[in-house]
Design a protein around this motif. Structure first.
Motif, short mmCIF file in Angstrom:
data_model
loop_
_atom_site.label_atom_id
_atom_site.label_comp_id
_atom_site.label_asym_id
_atom_site.label_seq_id
_atom_site.Cartn_x
_atom_site.Cartn_y
_atom_site.Cartn_z
N PRO A 198 0.82 -1.21 0.00
CA PRO A 198 0.00 0.00 0.00
C PRO A 198 0.86 1.27 0.00
O PRO A 198 0.59 2.18 -0.75
N ASN A 199 1.91 1.30 0.82
CA ASN A 199 2.75 2.50 0.88
C ASN A 199 3.59 2.66 -0.38
O ASN A 199 4.14 3.72 -0.62
N ASN A 200 3.68 1.60 -1.16
CA ASN A 200 4.44 1.72 -2.40
C ASN A 200 3.79 0.89 -3.48
O ASN A 200 4.18 -0.24 -3.74
N SER A 201 2.79 1.46 -4.12
CA SER A 201 1.98 0.68 -5.05
C SER A 201 2.71 0.40 -6.36
O SER A 201 2.36 -0.51 -7.08
N LYS A 202 3.73 1.19 -6.67
CA LYS A 202 4.42 1.01 -7.94
C LYS A 202 5.38 -0.16 -7.93
O LYS A 202 5.84 -0.59 -8.97
N GLY A 203 5.71 -0.65 -6.74
CA GLY A 203 6.59 -1.80 -6.67
C GLY A 203 8.06 -1.42 -6.65
O GLY A 203 8.43 -0.26 -6.45
N TRP A 204 8.89 -2.43 -6.85
CA TRP A 204 10.33 -2.30 -6.71
C TRP A 204 11.03 -2.85 -7.94
O TRP A 204 10.63 -3.87 -8.49
N ALA A 205 12.08 -2.16 -8.35
CA ALA A 205 12.93 -2.66 -9.43
C ALA A 205 14.10 -3.41 -8.81
O ALA A 205 14.78 -2.91 -7.92
N VAL A 206 14.30 -4.65 -9.27
CA VAL A 206 15.46 -5.43 -8.85
C VAL A 206 16.52 -5.28 -9.93
O VAL A 206 16.25 -5.52 -11.10
N ARG A 207 17.71 -4.84 -9.51
CA ARG A 207 18.75 -4.51 -10.48
C ARG A 207 19.97 -5.42 -10.34
O ARG A 207 20.36 -5.79 -9.25
N LEU A 208 20.53 -5.75 -11.49
CA LEU A 208 21.73 -6.57 -11.58
C LEU A 208 22.90 -5.68 -11.97
O LEU A 208 22.78 -4.86 -12.89
N TYR A 209 24.01 -5.84 -11.27
CA TYR A 209 25.23 -5.10 -11.59
C TYR A 209 26.26 -6.03 -12.21
O TYR A 209 26.36 -7.20 -11.82
N ASN A 210 27.01 -5.50 -13.17
CA ASN A 210 28.09 -6.28 -13.74
C ASN A 210 29.13 -6.53 -12.67
O ASN A 210 29.43 -5.66 -11.86
N ASP A 211 29.66 -7.75 -12.63
CA ASP A 211 30.76 -8.01 -11.71
C ASP A 211 31.78 -8.89 -12.42
O ASP A 211 31.42 -9.67 -13.30
N LEU A 228 25.74 -12.95 -6.98
CA LEU A 228 25.49 -11.86 -7.92
C LEU A 228 25.38 -10.54 -7.17
O LEU A 228 25.04 -10.52 -5.99
N MET A 229 25.68 -9.45 -7.85
CA MET A 229 25.57 -8.12 -7.26
C MET A 229 24.21 -7.55 -7.61
O MET A 229 23.93 -7.22 -8.77
N ILE A 230 23.35 -7.43 -6.60
CA ILE A 230 21.94 -7.10 -6.79
C ILE A 230 21.55 -5.99 -5.83
O ILE A 230 22.03 -5.95 -4.70
N ASP A 231 20.69 -5.09 -6.28
CA ASP A 231 19.99 -4.24 -5.32
C ASP A 231 18.55 -4.06 -5.76
O ASP A 231 18.15 -4.58 -6.80
N MET A 232 17.78 -3.38 -4.94
CA MET A 232 16.40 -3.12 -5.30
C MET A 232 16.07 -1.70 -4.88
O MET A 232 16.54 -1.21 -3.86
N ILE A 233 15.31 -1.03 -5.72
CA ILE A 233 14.94 0.37 -5.44
C ILE A 233 13.44 0.53 -5.67
O ILE A 233 12.87 -0.11 -6.55
N PRO A 234 12.80 1.41 -4.88
CA PRO A 234 11.39 1.68 -5.13
C PRO A 234 11.23 2.38 -6.47
O PRO A 234 12.02 3.26 -6.81
N LEU A 235 10.22 1.99 -7.23
CA LEU A 235 10.03 2.55 -8.57
C LEU A 235 9.70 4.03 -8.51
O LEU A 235 9.90 4.75 -9.47
N ASP A 236 9.21 4.49 -7.38
CA ASP A 236 8.92 5.92 -7.22
C ASP A 236 10.16 6.78 -7.45
O ASP A 236 10.07 7.93 -7.83
N ASP A 237 11.34 6.20 -7.18
CA ASP A 237 12.58 6.96 -7.30
C ASP A 237 13.03 7.15 -8.74
O ASP A 237 13.86 8.00 -9.02
#
Length: 82
Positions: free
Chosen positions: A1-14, A72-81
């Motif tokens: 509810p506080n973040n309806s747009k969801g999250w992007a999971v990102r892969l970094y080259n390593d 793997l090098m991964i992070d996740m960010i809220p799509l709002d950003d």
């Protein structure tokens, strides 16, 4: 509810993981098709980072944790950003 747009999971080259291994992790853990996994991996390889996909928070955290466990090098960010 506080973040309806969801999250992007990102892969970094390593430099540690072979590209085939990275692509296989994406297909096995994130259920990407071979083609989508290859594209995602190549984008990270060429540009330093790529988005694996957009998910609700629980799924994003699950994928992040599972992929990180594989090295793997991964992070996740809220799509709002974005």
């Amino acid at each position: 509810p506080n973040n309806s747009k969801g999250w992007a999971v990102r892969l970094y080259n390593d430099p540690m993981n072979k590209r085939e291994f990275v692509a296989r992790c994406l297909t096995e853990i994130c259920s990407l098709s071979d083609g989508a996994a290859f594209q995602c991996m190549m984008q990270a390889h060429q540009n330093g980072r790529s988005v694996i996909g957009n998910y609700h928070r629980e799924m994003a955290e699950f994928y992040r944790d599972q992929l990180t466990e594989q090295g793997l090098m991964i992070d996740m960010i809220p799509l709002d950003d974005e």
